[in-house]
Enzyme design. Structure first.
Site, short mmCIF file in Angstrom:
data_model
loop_
_atom_site.label_atom_id
_atom_site.label_comp_id
_atom_site.label_asym_id
_atom_site.label_seq_id
_atom_site.Cartn_x
_atom_site.Cartn_y
_atom_site.Cartn_z
N ASP B 128 0.85 -1.04 -0.14
CA ASP B 128 -0.05 -0.03 -0.15
C ASP B 128 0.86 1.40 -0.03
O ASP B 128 0.94 1.98 0.93
CB ASP B 128 -0.95 -0.08 1.21
CG ASP B 128 -1.78 1.20 1.38
OD1 ASP B 128 -1.88 1.94 0.31
OD2 ASP B 128 -2.14 1.36 2.37
N GLU B 136 -2.21 -1.55 -3.68
CA GLU B 136 -2.67 -1.62 -5.26
C GLU B 136 -1.48 -2.23 -6.01
O GLU B 136 -0.66 -2.92 -5.56
CB GLU B 136 -2.23 0.03 -5.51
CG GLU B 136 -0.99 0.43 -5.52
CD GLU B 136 -0.77 1.15 -4.10
OE1 GLU B 136 -1.45 0.82 -2.95
OE2 GLU B 136 0.24 1.75 -3.84
N ASP B 174 6.25 -12.89 19.85
CA ASP B 174 5.78 -14.39 19.37
C ASP B 174 6.35 -14.58 17.86
O ASP B 174 5.89 -13.98 17.04
CB ASP B 174 4.33 -14.31 19.40
CG ASP B 174 3.82 -15.90 19.04
OD1 ASP B 174 4.61 -16.59 18.84
OD2 ASP B 174 2.53 -16.01 19.54
N ASP B 185 -2.95 -6.28 12.58
CA ASP B 185 -1.84 -5.19 12.88
C ASP B 185 -0.58 -5.25 12.31
O ASP B 185 0.29 -4.53 12.50
CB ASP B 185 -1.39 -5.94 14.49
CG ASP B 185 -2.49 -5.57 15.60
OD1 ASP B 185 -3.47 -4.60 15.43
OD2 ASP B 185 -2.59 -6.46 16.41
N ASP B 368 3.81 9.56 36.53
CA ASP B 368 5.02 9.52 36.37
C ASP B 368 5.22 8.03 36.00
O ASP B 368 6.30 7.93 35.25
CB ASP B 368 5.81 9.58 37.61
CG ASP B 368 5.58 11.11 38.05
OD1 ASP B 368 5.38 11.87 37.27
OD2 ASP B 368 5.86 11.16 39.51
N GLU B 371 3.42 7.08 29.87
CA GLU B 371 2.75 8.17 29.10
C GLU B 371 1.96 7.45 27.87
O GLU B 371 2.39 6.46 27.30
CB GLU B 371 3.93 8.87 28.49
CG GLU B 371 3.83 10.10 27.60
CD GLU B 371 3.39 11.27 28.36
OE1 GLU B 371 3.92 11.48 29.47
OE2 GLU B 371 2.19 12.00 28.23
N HIS B 489 10.51 17.73 37.55
CA HIS B 489 9.54 17.33 36.66
C HIS B 489 8.76 18.80 35.68
O HIS B 489 8.54 19.80 36.63
CB HIS B 489 8.31 16.85 36.98
CG HIS B 489 8.58 15.45 37.46
ND1 HIS B 489 7.69 14.46 38.02
CD2 HIS B 489 9.84 14.70 37.45
CE1 HIS B 489 8.37 13.41 38.58
NE2 HIS B 489 9.58 13.38 38.23
N CYS B 663 0.39 15.15 38.67
CA CYS B 663 1.14 14.23 39.02
C CYS B 663 0.36 12.86 39.27
O CYS B 663 0.58 11.75 39.05
CB CYS B 663 2.05 14.48 40.22
SG CYS B 663 2.90 15.98 40.07
#
Lengths: 680, 680
Positions: B128, B136, B174, B185, B368, B371, B489, B663
């Site tokens: 693709d 395509e 795996d 995926d 902390d 993210e 931070h 926090c």
């Protein structure tokens, strides 16, 4: 344009700071104003300039500053009123310039007064960003690097030679400068400052680099000689280094002294690592002016100047460059070969360097242990030998013999990989300059041999060496297929010779087809009974050889292998058939060697190229009217290009050991006239 | 245009080969001609086209090929006569096309005849490359990668989620595909071939990758279902995998079956490694047609098709993006805090996810440990959590709780580096989209906190995390100075909130100056006796606080530190003063903590941003006529932007432990509408 620095002043207080020429200080007035303040006025020395902005929306009031100072009559204070302060000349005394702001409740009622004392200094970290060998003053492009004749950016050499003649150690492995002669392998940096005799208390100049760059560079400074008595000087010489270390991988930041007045301090930058897979060669060095933040607080960098270097790549030299020295081994059994080489080299007017037995310990393959190249910068250029991980009996030669003052050394150690015959540098060559579909390669392209990518097994050149070669960038490598050979080196089937016409060179390829064509025509002309290897145990007639069907099949296979490489070379070097000469060479496949091949008679393409003089393995081909048909064919192919063929007998001492003249020799050549940083 | 392939034919022999549609075969005639040959003629099927060139110099003779075949009457054979052969249609039978060359001594005398049998096949490895989610046919740009809306090149996701709900393991770890759901995926690749039912004997199709790329990718194929009986099918299901592995780091080359006729085979490419310091994210996959070279010789690749992928970067989501879920910890002592958060989140209409004590083990700092971000491709997009090397009691939460089907996980392990408080992700934020001097950052810029580069000591974010963040490329990071804080931070002094005007957001900065200004005006207005922390042991009046000179000095220092960051942020995000709001926040310096600072009263900038609703730490400021002066100031600063301020009491359970609302919480947000590959 450097963004302005936010500065705090305060009603009722006096603030002192250093101003760096070329920057701007930025004061948010309503921050420091008394809460009930409505108006403000500003007054300053003639040495100071300021302008006031009342928020992006409001129009800005800019003030000229006539000699005799400047005064801004009371103005309305808005939420976003900002004063921008600058100066034109360096101060001669600390805090010799002054600006004060008065705050009013209304135009008459004075609420307070904020005073700012300024010391102006000029600071510039300078390098040779225009690449003329001289460090210019504050080049606007010094912080970036651009390729090409219109490019910019300073250049750094890996200090990979060894100034000391008695104690062998790469200079780059020495954390200090023990010889002044070592300075010429480094790039000069000049710290130019102008200002008062001393900086206000607590201010410092600091050089610093990032952690990742620190692995690749070292910076030294010159220790200022003390004024005054000879005794003082002698004590100094005794107890202090002339060139103290400022930065290295342990020390990412280091102070440099501020020398008062108008001063220039010399600094020396040493490259210690070649570009590689994890290092693009670019290094930034920063100089910051630090302001004290009071007891126990870290100093704040209030101004930072940056310069950028690129580490010079390691560059190989093709056959078309002028030879300087020829290297060859002396062994117990190669006297005649040595004699022949010596007369060829000396008659061609080049130096011959013989590596004797105590050093080569019987390892005669001078081509395979090392590759000669060089590194280049506007201020210095030295030859550098790349030491192969092959490491047979010649192992110590490059380090013990070649490495020395102004002769560099570099190697790579395989990490959990088996070293194979393909790691010998008979398998590492470089083409002359070429242009491919408009893309210029003025330094040619590196050529290595590997296994087919489609075969899970098969031998390869170790990853560390391949990564190193690709990372040099300026001679983008080409990978050929050489694993079909017992020894597996590209120099077994190809070489380049200079030519007066076309692209300035010819690619010579071994060609079984050309061999068969020649021998068949001999048969047709009635020379089928002529003998190859005459007088040797291998003696055989053309007819016998041509009638061997298995041998024929093997050479068809070999021709296919070479043709595959031929197509790659034509594509990657932009060659036409007219740029290629097929040499009549036959191969033999050894089933006990996994059906890999080697030259049947001395491999004439594996030659020593010294300008127009070629040292070619003597093929011992069929004798026709007293001359060797193969030699005759070679002459007829190469002499029209103005090349002289000398055939050298390497039969017993090299050919029988699966090598030839090229494998048994090596040539250090003059560098390119083209400078690598001018690449587009 | 693919360069022609050199092919050998021979007088008196029949050669067979496969021709790949779109290429050209190249035969050097005089090579295979008998030595005394002078002329040649050519004859071929209507399915074959050829043209003859007699050296670059000579004009080329091109032949049309009318139905009924084509014939070239005898021509003079030159040293460089070359025949170029091509075909237009795939063969239906092996060797169904033919070309033969006759060699003459003179036009009448026939010396020999070389015959070539051809089998034409069509081969295309498709991806693709136009990024529309559909593979395509043979995209001309499939072998390269270009950024931007007019760019091209396929995209690969790191398969970092876990399809299995019971057995926790990253799918990328795996070596086989156990669930069909895992295919989504991966990036689909289609091998399109057209030709005879089977290939001539010994020919093979092989996929292959380079050693360096092999560390980052895996390729699977679909095993063709067998024809015939159900029994046969069941046996197959029992003993063969549906998606056999073709390529991985152990297996750099693997055969793929040739399916006769007009066929499309699905292949699945799995990314297993994010871009990083030593990996630019680009991966090339090759498909080669291998020709047998006879017993015991490796097959020769005679045609190679290439496709290129880029591994999708990990992308962070700024406060201006719509929230999806809010995460917060439940501890023995934060009941009221939890209640307040719950009501804010639910009234705002978002999901609240509570991490209970058995999992958080008393570690309340949800900000902390992790993210939230995501990875995106035209065919699939999933959230991915970056797990901090901080690894306190929340350590297991991201892997054990968050990782799952369509929820990815990535982390980095420090190599001989000490992890510090700066590795907590309260020190990792991202700005909203900005434009800086014309340069667009439609995904914003990552913001981290470090020590001054000029200080040899000082805490930093570990190199592995920094390298990872920089390597993602699409949100070029900015390094601020946060080491001046005890906790260290960036979220202790800055945040971003949405705004209806200007750049669509405001930068909020903690400002001691603004704090002092507010408190001084309170004094002027006669509220000097008003108390902060009313009813708490810390209770103190405005007058007392303002009269503390040491405290004042500390806040001057803190303001300098924040101003330094302010200048950086203005430069790197292209902000004006009007884009920044200074919040009245005072700090305290702790000498026992190396003179590092922390918020004196609850740090209001450390807020939870949920669209227009802000969860702000309740400051417990001076009470003026029953309302908190700090809360009132916050409202007056933020409400004009259409923001709603909810003040949350985190005093005992967070503030006293040196953290606040931000926090103690974390937000997963919707991804950007802007797709990362459209970056210029």
């Amino acid at each position: 344009m450097i963004p302005p620095r936010t500065l705090r002043i305060e009603s009722g207080e006096t603030t002192r700071t250093i101003y760096v020429i070329g920057t701007e200080l930025r004061v948010q007035l309503n921050r420091c104003a008394p809460s009930q303040c409505k108006f403000f006025s500003i007054k300053c020395n003639p040495t100071v300039q300021f302008r006031v902005e009342a928020g992006a929306s409001a129009a800005s009031v800019a003030m000229a500053t006539p000699a005799g100072g400047s005064f801004l009559s009371p103005q309305l204070l808005t939420k976003n009123t900002v004063v921008f302060i600058s100066m034109k000349l360096a101060s001669e005394l600390v805090n010799d310039s002054k600006l004060s702001v008065r705050f009013y409740g209304n135009k008459s009622e004075l609420l307070g007064n904020a005073v700012l004392h300024l010391t102006a200094v000029e600071i510039s970290l300078d390098i040779d960003a225009d690449r003329d060998g001289i460090v210019e003053r504050n080049n606007p492009n010094k912080a970036s690097w651009k390729w090409g004749p219109n490019g910019h950016g300073a250049i750094l050499l890996v200090n990979c030679d060894c100034e000391s003649t008695f104690r062998k150690e790469l200079d780059s492995e020495d954390e200090e400068i023990t010889r002044v002669s070592d300075l010429k392998d480094m790039s000069k940096m000049i710290l130019r400052t102008r200002g008062p005799a001393v900086l206000p208390e607590g201010y410092k100049l600091s050089l610093h680099i990032s952690r990742s760059h620190a692995e690749s560079v070292r910076v030294f400074r010159t220790s200022g000689k003390p004024q005054g008595s000879t005794l003082k000087y002698l004590l100094f010489k005794l107890f202090q280094k002339d060139y103290p270390l400022v930065l290295n991988k342990e020390q990412l930041a280091g102070e440099v002294p501020y020398v008062g007045g108008d001063s220039q301090q010399e600094l020396f930058v040493e490259g210690i690592r070649f570009p590689d897979k994890d290092f693009d060669g670019l290094i930034t060095i920063n100089l910051s002016l630090l302001e004290p933040s009071g007891q126990g607080f870290p100093e704040t960098p209030i101004y930072t100047d940056k310069v950028m270097f690129r580490v010079a790549p390691w560059i190989m030299t093709p056959n078309t460059l002028k030879p300087v020295e020829v290297f060859v081994c002396s062994t117990s059994d190669n006297y005649d070969f040595l004699k022949a080489i010596k007369s060829l080299v000396q008659s061609s007017g080049y130096k011959l360097k013989i590596c004797h037995e105590y050093m080569n310990r019987g390892d005669r393959w001078m081509q395979d242990e090392i590759e000669f190249g060089y590194i280049d910068s506007p201020h210095q250029r030295i030859p550098v030998v790349l030491d192969s991980p092959r490491d047979r009996e010649l192992e110590d030669f490059p380090y013990d013999v070649l490495l020395g003052p102004d002769f560099g050394y570099v190697t790579r150690y395989p990490v959990n990989e088996r070293v194979s015959s393909l790691d010998s540098f008979g398998n590492l060559e470089v083409s002359p300059p070429v242009t491919v579909n408009g893309k210029k390669y003025p330094l040619g392209r590196i050529i290595i041999g590997v296994a087919f990518p489609t075969t899970a097994h098969g031998r390869n050149m170790t990853k560390v060496i391949q990564d190193f070669l690709w990372a040099q960038k300026v001679q983008e490598p080409i990978a050929l297929y050489s694993d079909w050979l017992v020894v597996g080196h590209v120099d077994e089937f190809m070489t380049f010779v200079p030519a007066p016409d076309r692209k300035g060179f010819r690619l010579l390829l071994a060609s079984p087809d050309a061999g068969y064509k020649l021998f068949r025509s001999l048969q047709v002309k009635g020379h089928g009974s002529a003998k190859l290897f005459q007088g040797k145990e291998e003696e055989i007639s053309v007819d016998e050889l041509m009638s061997n069907e298995e041998f024929r099949a093997e050479n068809v296979y070999v021709q296919n292998c070479i043709d595959w490489n031929r197509d790659i070379l034509k594509k990657e070097l932009g060659l036409d058939d007219e740029d290629i000469i097929d040499l009549p060479i036959l191969f033999k496949v050894f089933s006990e060697e996994d059906n890999r091949a080697a030259a049947y008679y001395p491999d004439m393409v594996n030659m020593l190229v010294l300008g127009k003089n070629l040292g070619i393995p003597k093929p011992f081909g069929p004798q026709v009217r007293g001359t060797c048909a193969l030699e005759a064919e070679m002459r007829s192919l190469l002499e029209p290009l103005g090349l002289n063929c000398t055939f050298i007998d390497d039969f017993a001492s090299y050919h029988k050991l699966l090598g030839e003249v090229h494998c048994g020799s090596n040539v250090r050549r003059e560098p390119f006239e083209f400078r690598w940083w001018n690449l587009e």
